[in-house]
Every structure is written in structure tokens, then in C-alpha cells.
Design a protein around this motif. Structure first.
Motif, mmCIF file in Angstrom:
data_model
loop_
_atom_site.group_PDB
_atom_site.id
_atom_site.type_symbol
_atom_site.label_atom_id
_atom_site.label_comp_id
_atom_site.label_asym_id
_atom_site.label_seq_id
_atom_site.Cartn_x
_atom_site.Cartn_y
_atom_site.Cartn_z
ATOM 1 N N MET A 66 29.532 -41.731 21.287
ATOM 2 C CA MET A 66 28.958 -42.917 20.663
ATOM 3 C C MET A 66 29.373 -44.172 21.450
ATOM 4 S SD MET A 66 29.484 -44.335 16.779
ATOM 5 C CE MET A 66 28.635 -42.928 16.050
ATOM 6 N N ASN A 67 28.383 -44.951 21.870
ATOM 7 C CA ASN A 67 28.646 -46.168 22.639
ATOM 8 C C ASN A 67 28.962 -47.333 21.698
ATOM 9 O OD1 ASN A 67 28.799 -48.238 24.445
ATOM 10 N ND2 ASN A 67 26.693 -48.077 25.173
ATOM 11 N N LEU A 68 30.187 -47.779 21.714
ATOM 12 C CA LEU A 68 30.608 -48.864 20.825
ATOM 13 C C LEU A 68 30.739 -50.192 21.556
ATOM 14 C CD1 LEU A 68 33.300 -46.998 18.696
ATOM 15 C CD2 LEU A 68 30.981 -47.610 18.011
ATOM 16 N N LYS A 69 30.211 -50.280 22.782
ATOM 17 C CA LYS A 69 30.315 -51.509 23.558
ATOM 18 C C LYS A 69 29.704 -52.698 22.818
ATOM 19 C CE LYS A 69 29.144 -53.570 28.019
ATOM 20 N NZ LYS A 69 28.465 -53.349 29.332
ATOM 21 N N PHE A 70 28.597 -52.469 22.124
ATOM 22 C CA PHE A 70 27.905 -53.518 21.381
ATOM 23 C C PHE A 70 28.849 -54.165 20.369
ATOM 24 C CE2 PHE A 70 25.487 -54.730 17.559
ATOM 25 C CZ PHE A 70 24.583 -55.628 18.101
ATOM 26 N N TYR A 71 29.594 -53.354 19.620
ATOM 27 C CA TYR A 71 30.486 -53.898 18.594
ATOM 28 C C TYR A 71 31.786 -54.437 19.201
ATOM 29 C CZ TYR A 71 27.253 -52.470 15.036
ATOM 30 O OH TYR A 71 26.123 -52.372 14.246
ATOM 31 N N ARG A 72 32.177 -53.917 20.347
ATOM 32 C CA ARG A 72 33.324 -54.507 21.038
ATOM 33 C C ARG A 72 32.988 -55.929 21.504
ATOM 34 N NH1 ARG A 72 33.658 -49.142 23.611
ATOM 35 N NH2 ARG A 72 35.295 -47.966 22.543
ATOM 36 N N LEU A 73 31.754 -56.135 21.925
ATOM 37 C CA LEU A 73 31.322 -57.475 22.312
ATOM 38 C C LEU A 73 31.274 -58.408 21.104
ATOM 39 C CD1 LEU A 73 28.526 -56.646 24.934
ATOM 40 C CD2 LEU A 73 30.767 -57.688 25.364
ATOM 41 N N TRP A 74 30.930 -57.856 19.939
ATOM 42 C CA TRP A 74 30.967 -58.661 18.715
ATOM 43 C C TRP A 74 32.405 -59.059 18.397
ATOM 44 C CZ3 TRP A 74 27.805 -61.581 16.248
ATOM 45 C CH2 TRP A 74 26.430 -61.322 16.234
ATOM 46 N N VAL A 75 33.355 -58.147 18.600
ATOM 47 C CA VAL A 75 34.764 -58.476 18.392
ATOM 48 C C VAL A 75 35.166 -59.615 19.320
ATOM 49 C CG1 VAL A 75 37.138 -57.644 18.712
ATOM 50 C CG2 VAL A 75 35.463 -56.217 17.519
ATOM 51 N N LEU A 76 34.707 -59.560 20.584
ATOM 52 C CA LEU A 76 34.997 -60.623 21.537
ATOM 53 C C LEU A 76 34.375 -61.940 21.074
ATOM 54 C CD1 LEU A 76 36.089 -61.684 24.205
ATOM 55 C CD2 LEU A 76 33.989 -60.848 25.312
#
Length: 324
Positions: A1-11
Motif C-alpha cells: 500500500m502506497n502511503l506517500k499521499f498521506y505522508r505528504l499530508w503529514v508534512l
């Protein structure tokens, strides 16, 4: 599962977190400026989130439709708040309080954004147990920061006022010139009872709702610890560069701790958590160990009532809550 999208939201939310904390410190030293660096850092987080949201409007990849639409509502409300806040400043002059009505437009809008993105993350990771080691803790921390941010007026003001009365203020001449009533202005005209009552109310609601929704006692505790840790880091940085520092609300941690320790009787956890929170804060205040916001012992009763009532008015789900 690619969680990069939500990691960018955390940023994105982290940039807003940094910008907001910096801004709260900034305005205890300098006058209001539209394009101050803290505002630009905050806007960078806002812009990154807008870019991520725009891509979801082009094609839904990582958010369900409801989460995307709710996030959009938060963004629109935030944008509406910008001209409202500027107009408020123009009409009423320099605003030295975080409790102004236009600021609450920002808080509500940001809270909607965080809840919406957090919901999207929950849907996207559906089937996974919501662990405190996941991004659930980050989103919870951002929501907690949004809830307690208004209290930073008194947390920053406590140290700034102490410096002022001892002739060691680092505020600019422009700020000092408008302080006809330093105590009132520095604390934003906020009565002393609001700080502990609002703290217990928001942190209790935050803790109980997360426990009810995610069936986890560790997420609110980890989120509160993360928030306090980041506040300490910010305090050290501000001190190092000569900016106004603030009291870090370390005693808030007692509230989720007691919910973790006393799972069977939530009203008792709320009562004891709020009691230890207040008594420890009052002890710090009276001993002079740290410079805290103004506090009176008579506030213990309303604080205890709030801490005990919150878990009672928010009923538990029928299924037994398990610690995760």
C-alpha cells in the motif's frame, strides 16, 4: 500500500504546525505583518495540501468522495477566513489575542481539514488495526494542536509578561508602545479560569472520542506526548534564536495517562486525570519552578466537574474496547 499521499499530508500539516507556533511567538515581539516568515511557512503547508487535494479532484486515488469533499469545505472556509482576518485587523487595529472571532474561523477550518484527511486515511487503511505507531498518531496530534492552540496566548504571555515586569522584555518598541494595560494585552484579556477549564475540556473530549472511535487508549496518549515533545523542541529553538518562548503544557499528559490506567470507569479516569493535571500545574505555578499562565486554586472544582462529565456524556460503543 502506497502511503506517500498521506505522508505528504503529514508534512503539510507539520508546516502549518510550525508556522502557527512561530507566528504565536512572532507576535509577542513584532507587530502584525501580512507577509511575515511564519505566515509564509503556514501558507506553504496550506499550498501543499491544496495541491494534494487538487489531484484528488482530478481523479480519486487515495481519498473517498466524502473525505475529499469535507477537506474542500475546510479549505474554502480557511480561504474565507483570510480576508475576514485582515478586515478585522484593519477595523480594530493590532490583535494581540489568539481568541479573536476571525482566528476561530481558522481553527474551525483547520480542524475540518485534519478530521477529513484523517478520515480518508482511516478509510484507505481500512482493515488495519489503528496502531499508535502509525500516522493515526500524527493526525491525532495535529487535531490536538488545533484544539488547544487558543491557549498559546496565555502560554506565551506568561513568560513574556514575567520578562516585562522585570524589565527584560524582548518585545519591539512598537509592541511596548501599545501596551496600555500590559497584563490584559499580553494575556489577550482572557480571564484566568479559561485556561485550565478549556484545557481539560478539549483534551478530555479529544481523548474520549479517539478511544470511542478507534478503540485505542494509546493513540491519544502518544499524540499528546508527541505534541508536548514538539512544543519543547520549538521552545528550545525559539530560545536559541532570541524569540519569545512559552510555557509548554506538560501536565496535559496526565489526562490520557489516567484513561489508559483506568479503563473500566471512564468517569473516574477523567476525574483523577483532571485532578492530577490541575494540582501539578498549580504546584508548578505556586513554586515558581516554571512560569505558567495565571492560576487560582478555586478553579479546581470546575476543572474536576468537566473532567468527570465529559466521559459520561459521550457514551461508549457497545462492543468492548480493546487496547491497541
Amino acid at each position: 500500500m502506497n502511503l506517500k499521499f498521506y505522508r505528504l499530508w503529514v508534512l503539510a500539516f507539520l508546516l502549518k504546525f510550525i508556522g502557527s507556533a512561530w507566528d504565536a511567538s512572532y507576535h509577542f515581539r513584532y507587530l502584525f505583518e501580512k507577509y511575515s516568515i511564519p505566515h509564509l511557512v503556514n501558507f506553504a503547508g496550506f499550498a501543499l495540501g491544496a495541491f494534494l487535494l487538487f489531484n484528488e479532484w482530478r481523479r480519486l486515488n487515495y481519498m473517498d468522495r466524502f473525505s475529499r469533499n469535507l477537506t474542500t469545505i475546510g479549505y474554502v472556509l480557511f480561504l474565507i477566513g483570510i480576508p475576514l482576518d485582515f478586515s478585522y485587523h484593519i477595523a480594530y487595529g493590532i490583535d494581540l489575542t489568539t481568541w479573536s472571532p476571525t482566528h476561530f474561523v481558522y481553527y474551525i477550518a483547520t480542524g475540518i481539514m485534519i478530521i477529513a484527511v484523517w478520515r480518508g486515511y482511516s478509510v484507505y487503511t481500512k482493515g488495519q488495526v489503528p496502531l499508535w505507531k502509525s500516522m493515526h498518531t500524527w493526525f491525532a496530534m495535529f487535531l490536538l494542536e488545533c484544539l488547544v492552540f487558543p491557549n498559546m496566548q496565555q502560554e506565551n504571555g506568561s513568560i513574556s509578561y514575567d520578562q516585562y515586569i522585570h524589565g527584560k522584555s524582548i518585545a519591539s518598541k512598537e509592541i511596548l508602545a501599545i501596551l496600555s494595560d500590559p497584563a490584559s494585552q499580553i494575556f489577550g484579556g482572557i480571564p484566568p479560569w479559561l485556561y485550565p477549564c478549556y484545557s481539560v475540556l478539549t483534551v478530555s473530549l479529544f481523548t474520549v472520542l479517539i478511544i470511542r472511535i478507534f478503540r485505542s487508549y494509546s493513540i491519544p496518549l502518544a499524540a499528546t506526548a508527541l505534541y508536548i515533545g514538539l512544543r519543547f523542541i520549538g521552545k528550545l529553538i525559539f530560545f536559541a534564536v532570541g524569540y519569545p518562548t512559552s510555557y509548554v503544557p506538560i501536565t496535559l499528559l496526565f489526562i490520557p495517562i489516567f484513561y489508559l490506567l483506568i479503563k473500566k470507569y471512564s468517569w473516574l479516569a477523567g476525574l483523577l486525570g483532571s485532578f492530577v493535571y490541575f494540582i501539578t500545574l498549580y504546584g508548578i505555578h505556586t513554586s515558581g519552578l516554571l512560569i505558567t499562565p495565571p492560576l487560582e486554586i478555586s478553579l479546581l472544582i470546575p476543572v474536576l466537574l468537566i473532567g468527570m462529565i465529559v466521559p459520561i456524556i459521550i457514551p461508549a460503543r457497545k462492543k468492548r474496547i480493546e487496547e491497541v
